[in-house]
Design a protein around this motif. Sequence first.
Motif: not given
Length: 186
Positions: A44, A144, A4
């Motif tokens: 993301y 993440a 990420i």
Amino acid sequence: MSNISIKLERPRVEELLARYKSQIGKDFPGYRNHVYRTITYAMYFLGNAEEHESLVETAFVYHDIGLWTDYELAYLEPSEAVAIADNQKFKLGLDSDLLRGAIHWHHKIFPYTGPHREIIEACRKADWIDASKGMLRKGMSRAAIRDVEAAFPNLGFHNTLMRLAKDYGGSTLAGGIKVTLGIVKW
């Protein structure tokens, strides 16, 4: 370490949030980090596409702001109104319908399928991840989420929401019911 992308500094966010720092008061650090976490998650889901960044950043700065500007547990419409007014006042140049939609639908339980679906859905999933402290992952890896939470610690944000529910609603239970009825969308 996950894949990420985490931006530690976002000038637009800092500039927009600074206007409300005194109103948000002691809740500011927690809200700021919530804003950064949700932006990171949404970007993301949007593949970090730069063309969506200004809208996502702005939507998340304002998405809960009605809690402090209007002292309101049903804060979606007040938050939308502040965002739309500032979009015009400061000539941010964002699509008002999209900005309003990203704020209005961010607590929708089921996937959003209307206009501007890609961006609104990314914002919706991002907020659910953070609101649930990562229990709902919406397809994002635990690694993440851990990386984002490490970069932008909670700083009591979820406790703030509970306190505001009690303060504005008379009790945590009554406030929780008012919040649920006022902001959750099907």
